[in-house]
Design a protein around this motif. Structure first.
Motif, mmCIF file in Angstrom:
data_model
loop_
_atom_site.group_PDB
_atom_site.id
_atom_site.type_symbol
_atom_site.label_atom_id
_atom_site.label_comp_id
_atom_site.label_asym_id
_atom_site.label_seq_id
_atom_site.Cartn_x
_atom_site.Cartn_y
_atom_site.Cartn_z
ATOM 1 N N LYS A 77 0.856 -1.238 -0.042
ATOM 2 C CA LYS A 77 0.061 0.040 0.046
ATOM 3 C C LYS A 77 1.071 1.247 -0.108
ATOM 4 C CE LYS A 77 -3.880 -1.599 2.659
ATOM 5 N NZ LYS A 77 -4.660 -1.486 3.852
ATOM 6 N N GLU A 79 -0.346 4.455 0.171
ATOM 7 C CA GLU A 79 -1.003 5.390 0.692
ATOM 8 C C GLU A 79 -1.026 4.830 2.421
ATOM 9 O OE1 GLU A 79 -4.729 6.475 -0.454
ATOM 10 O OE2 GLU A 79 -4.022 7.020 -2.384
ATOM 11 N N LEU A 81 -0.480 6.135 6.785
ATOM 12 C CA LEU A 81 -0.596 7.230 7.725
ATOM 13 C C LEU A 81 0.978 7.337 8.312
ATOM 14 C CD1 LEU A 81 -3.017 9.160 8.173
ATOM 15 C CD2 LEU A 81 -3.306 7.657 10.219
ATOM 16 N N LYS A 95 -6.534 11.605 12.779
ATOM 17 C CA LYS A 95 -6.243 11.343 11.515
ATOM 18 C C LYS A 95 -6.712 9.526 11.277
ATOM 19 C CE LYS A 95 -4.942 15.471 10.390
ATOM 20 N NZ LYS A 95 -3.596 15.656 10.250
ATOM 21 N N ALA A 96 -6.326 8.925 12.310
ATOM 22 C CA ALA A 96 -6.243 7.512 11.897
ATOM 23 C C ALA A 96 -7.637 7.032 11.894
ATOM 24 C CB ALA A 96 -5.828 6.719 13.139
ATOM 25 N N ASP A 98 -10.155 8.753 10.778
ATOM 26 C CA ASP A 98 -10.911 9.336 9.780
ATOM 27 C C ASP A 98 -10.458 8.508 8.349
ATOM 28 O OD1 ASP A 98 -12.244 11.593 8.655
ATOM 29 O OD2 ASP A 98 -10.752 12.619 7.771
ATOM 30 N N ARG A 99 -9.562 7.550 8.619
ATOM 31 C CA ARG A 99 -9.315 6.538 7.456
ATOM 32 C C ARG A 99 -10.627 5.859 6.744
ATOM 33 N NH1 ARG A 99 -3.795 3.964 9.075
ATOM 34 N NH2 ARG A 99 -5.219 3.373 11.029
ATOM 35 N N SER A 100 -10.361 5.146 5.684
ATOM 36 C CA SER A 100 -11.466 4.477 5.132
ATOM 37 C C SER A 100 -11.642 3.321 5.816
ATOM 38 C CB SER A 100 -11.080 4.112 3.508
ATOM 39 O OG SER A 100 -9.942 3.499 3.359
ATOM 40 N N ALA A 103 -8.504 0.510 5.695
ATOM 41 C CA ALA A 103 -7.168 0.915 6.340
ATOM 42 C C ALA A 103 -7.458 1.261 7.748
ATOM 43 C CB ALA A 103 -6.685 2.197 5.457
ATOM 44 N N LEU A 104 -8.476 1.278 8.236
ATOM 45 C CA LEU A 104 -8.788 1.817 9.662
ATOM 46 C C LEU A 104 -7.810 1.031 10.733
ATOM 47 C CD1 LEU A 104 -10.593 3.787 10.986
ATOM 48 C CD2 LEU A 104 -12.221 1.854 11.350
ATOM 49 N N ASP A 106 -4.748 -0.228 10.088
ATOM 50 C CA ASP A 106 -3.484 -0.482 9.479
ATOM 51 C C ASP A 106 -2.404 0.342 10.865
ATOM 52 O OD1 ASP A 106 -4.213 -1.745 7.476
ATOM 53 O OD2 ASP A 106 -3.829 -0.097 5.963
#
Length: 317
Positions: A77, A79, A81, A95-96, A98-100, A103-104, A106
């Protein structure tokens, strides 16, 4: 209480982008707790391959034969964080989360001076954040929900390192008489109103408010611009406080109750006193020095039968 993401960083497995997926497979088998492997080039993170994604792709039709002997760069991947090690865990968690959804969970990649420093799992991040929030909650005054003595002391110690600061020690005059006449439940509402006034004015000026206990508060400012703030606090307080009395007491401007000698006395309505200590004309190298200096000013405040603030320069009613 600030904790940076670098404070909870964990060891991470990092490999070059040219490594084969067969070696990634073996790394995951040898490190069964590892959720993700970071891909680097010249010690800088390029991406990540997660255990879930890796085996999903290998397990698809023809996936194993297609990928197993090819570079991991095909499956990583890009992309991810990634944060500098000095970033606060509060910012990282926002920010973590707020991920899709894919990927929440990861891992978070942590860098120092642009190079890989380590990683942090979501589990570790959330557990640390929960612990910090619990500690903060236990340090808040239960009535006003403002920081209590432990956090006040921490902020005062930190304040000493600033070039400019002003410390406002705030308390209420004639508050005991109010409690005697109206009861502690009504007194609590006065305390909460005072806290709201202080907080509203401090927030506008990037300050900190703490509740020492009872009717004592502290406001910390990171400048010498305290005059307008004190004047606004007093204006807000003097406008609000009459509403906590009945009409008779408002009109006469006092309540009649026993003083500390047990004698009936006409006690004025509650006023607010603010003792201001700044390092503008006198340097301070300890919290005790600030506290002791403020205690002297507070004695002067108590001699005035009105809402007022006093610094080492002047008194204003």
């Amino acid at each position: 209480m600030r904790i940076n993401i670098g404070d909870i960083v964990e060891h991470s497995i990092a490999v070059q982008a040219t490594i084969n997926n067969s070696e990634i497979d073996q790394l995951f088998k040898d490190n069964y707790r590892t959720h993700g492997i970071i891909i680097i080039e010249n010690k800088k993170p390029l991406g990540m391959v997660t255990r879930t994604d890796f085996y999903q792709k290998l397990g698809s039709m023809y996936g194993y034969n297609l990928y197993i002997n090819r570079p991991v760069s095909l499956l990583m991947k890009e992309e991810i964080l990634c944060f500098d090690y000095q970033t606060s865990i509060t910012e990282v968690s926002e920010k973590a989360m707020d991920r899709s959804s894919n990927a929440l969970y990861d891992d978070i990649v942590v860098t120092k001076e642009g190079q890989l420093f380590g990683s942090v799992s979501i589990r570790s991040l959330l557990m640390t954040l929960a612990s910090v929030q619990s500690q903060i909650a236990s340090s808040l005054n239960p009535l006003t929900k403002l920081p209590g003595n432990r956090m006040i002391n921490d902020h005062l110690k930190e304040l000493l390192s600033h070039e400019k600061f002003a410390v406002l020690y705030v308390d209420l005059d004639q508050f005991k008489a109010y409690n005697d006449v109206y009861g502690f439940s009504a007194g609590d509402k006065v305390i909460q109103e005072t806290a709201s006034i202080l907080q509203a004015n401090a927030v506008k000026n990037h300050g900190f408010v703490g509740h020492v206990g009872g009717d004592d508060f502290v406001v910390l400012l990171y400048s010498w611009d305290f005059e307008n703030i004190c004047e606004q606090i007093i204006a807000n307080f003097d406008q609000s406080i009459p509403s906590f009395y009945n009409e008779e007491h408002r009109k006469q401007g006092y309540v009649k109750t026993e003083n500390r000698k047990g004698e009936l006395e006409e006690i004025p309505l509650i006023s607010i006193s603010i003792a201001v200590v700044t390092n503008r004309f006198q340097p301070f190298d300890s919290v005790d020095g600030i506290v002791n200096y403020a205690a002297k000013i507070k004695k002067e405040c108590k001699t005035h039968r009105c809402s007022c603030f006093i610094s080492n320069q002047f008194v204003t009613c």
